[in-house]
Design a protein around this motif. Sequence first.
Motif, PDB file in Angstrom:
ATOM      1  N   VAL A 204       0.827  -1.206   0.000  1.00 24.85           N
ATOM      2  CA  VAL A 204       0.000   0.000   0.000  1.00 24.85           C
ATOM      3  C   VAL A 204       0.860   1.255   0.000  1.00 24.85           C
ATOM      4  N   TYR A 234      -8.678  -1.803  -1.298  1.00 24.66           N
ATOM      5  CA  TYR A 234      -9.673  -1.445  -0.277  1.00 24.66           C
ATOM      6  C   TYR A 234     -10.995  -2.190  -0.439  1.00 24.66           C
ATOM      7  N   LYS A 235     -11.123  -3.013  -1.466  1.00 22.35           N
ATOM      8  CA  LYS A 235     -12.400  -3.644  -1.794  1.00 22.35           C
ATOM      9  C   LYS A 235     -13.020  -4.347  -0.599  1.00 22.35           C
ATOM     10  N   ARG A 237     -11.763  -4.043   2.550  1.00 23.20           N
ATOM     11  CA  ARG A 237     -11.254  -3.426   3.769  1.00 23.20           C
ATOM     12  C   ARG A 237     -12.026  -2.153   4.139  1.00 23.20           C
ATOM     13  N   ASP A 238     -12.252  -1.311   3.142  1.00 23.67           N
ATOM     14  CA  ASP A 238     -12.907  -0.028   3.389  1.00 23.67           C
ATOM     15  C   ASP A 238     -13.727   0.314   2.150  1.00 23.67           C
ATOM     16  N   LYS A 241     -13.460   3.971   0.688  1.00 21.84           N
ATOM     17  CA  LYS A 241     -12.198   4.270  -0.004  1.00 21.84           C
ATOM     18  C   LYS A 241     -12.126   3.540  -1.336  1.00 21.84           C
ATOM     19  N   SER A 242     -12.610   2.315  -1.358  1.00 24.70           N
ATOM     20  CA  SER A 242     -12.621   1.569  -2.616  1.00 24.70           C
ATOM     21  C   SER A 242     -13.484   2.281  -3.642  1.00 24.70           C
TER      22      SER A 242
END
Length: 561
Positions: A204, A234-235, A237-238, A241-242
């Motif tokens: 990252v 980020y798919k 994870r967040d 953000k994604s």
Amino acid sequence: MFSIVSCQKDTKTVSTSAKNNKSKRIVQAQKYSELGDSFNMGNKFDSAFYYYNKSKELFEIEGNSPYIAYNLLGMANIQQTYGDYYSSEETLTEALPYINNDLQYQMAANNLFGIAAKELMNYDDAIVYFTTILNTANDSVSKLTAYNNIATVYTEQKKYGKAIALLKPILKSDILDTLPNKKARIIDNLGFAYYKNNNIPEGVALMNQALTIRTKINDSYGSIMSYLHLADFYKNRDYQKSKENALQAYKAATKHQSIDERLEALEFLMSYNPEKGVNDYATMFINLNDSIKTVRNNAKNQFAKIKYDSRKTVLENIKYKGQRAETLLQLETQKSQKYLLVFGSLLLLATIGYLINYYKNKNRQERLEASYNTETRISKELHDELANDVFYAMTFAESQDLQNPIKKETLIDNLDKIYVRTRNFSRENSTIETGESFEQNLKQMLSSYKSDSVEVIIKNGNPIDWSKIQTEKKIALQRVLQELMVNMKKYSQASFVVIGFDSDQNNLKIDYSDNGIGFSEKLVLKNGLQNAENRIQAVNGILTFDSQINKGFKAKIVVPK
């Protein structure tokens, strides 16, 4: 690389034109090629393809190899622009005899071959082509590009460790300090490989560093891939953000008219649909995907028709020349009665020669028409069949709650079916050599699945006279064996595969076995082996499976001679 070849073209053909005293044909051919360049730069690819083809034909008459190669490379590049990678490979193969020992043309051809192989998922071939560039390039920039291309293929193959091993050392090259665009690309690809290899902090950090560089130098086109990589990261994870990164990628791709990247961004966006109602991103994806498929299919047909019409004109010119020669011969015969016997014999010979030539040309024309009709049929099948399946899947995605595991699994099954149909359709339309080299090519294909983790053994029983086996049976056997090997590679986790060939007085017998995890009956059908069974039944053969979970997989093929 293609622009380098364009610059080189001018220096090579000036001397050629001088030697031929600027003949009208050469001058006209040069004008056609320049028109092709002009239309290509203006993104008018159909016109560019037309004029490259016209120029190539005139230079074929003059035997000007550099210009013939240049025009064919331009045509192959345009075919790749429209996603027609099979036709591009054919055009590149046509160019090879004219490239000779020209390094820049060789590098351009290998680069296009590598791109086509990568897009067609022939990853090993792609690595060979890019490695050839690496071994022949005499400048650092070309070598860095080749390393990056090879690493990209490794990433597609999920060989992330190999990709990292290639990219990490070249990132230290001093020349990259003068090439921020390339440096950002390599940093981004390295970061993506780290992330996929579960080195999350390094990955990252590098991906964000690449985006920072691209933003600083205003490389908005390069930033598309940075945003897509971060959206992937980020798919799971967040979500926010994604989505933000996918939206940035979509905006940049729209600005640069990058269709494939727009579709990829929309895939991220439509994957999340927490709101009730219509999934606008799914609708946008369907509309854009349908539109680009129509444009590309029309372009493929148009390029094939340009070639066909051009060849047809040549054939008609030959025909008219033959008719004119015959008429002149008849007139001369009438004027010189004393030489009637001589002229009569000449006329007879000329007529026979003309008829032979005529029917040869007629057969060639019919083959060209058949080729064009085949391309049209393939285009129609893609549109009428696969497009409907895709539309159904997208409609399901936008109308159902994909947070529901059952609905999500249903969608995944539908997409898997679409993938299998697309893969099978591609393989069914590729050619198989069924002549003297069939047995050798078949066993080479089977051996190609051998790797460090998989041992492939081929056993021979009673000899098989393949020359007496019908063509359709050879094709069916190769397709089915290829399907078995693909399923082994993708699903079985086998480390040992044995394929035995045997025959008796009436039948061919092929036994396949591996020590993998095996398949349930449901999984056999899901993985496309039902289609293999249909192929064998179509040639009056029998295909049987014997498999249990964690106890390997066996298949027996019996085909009558």
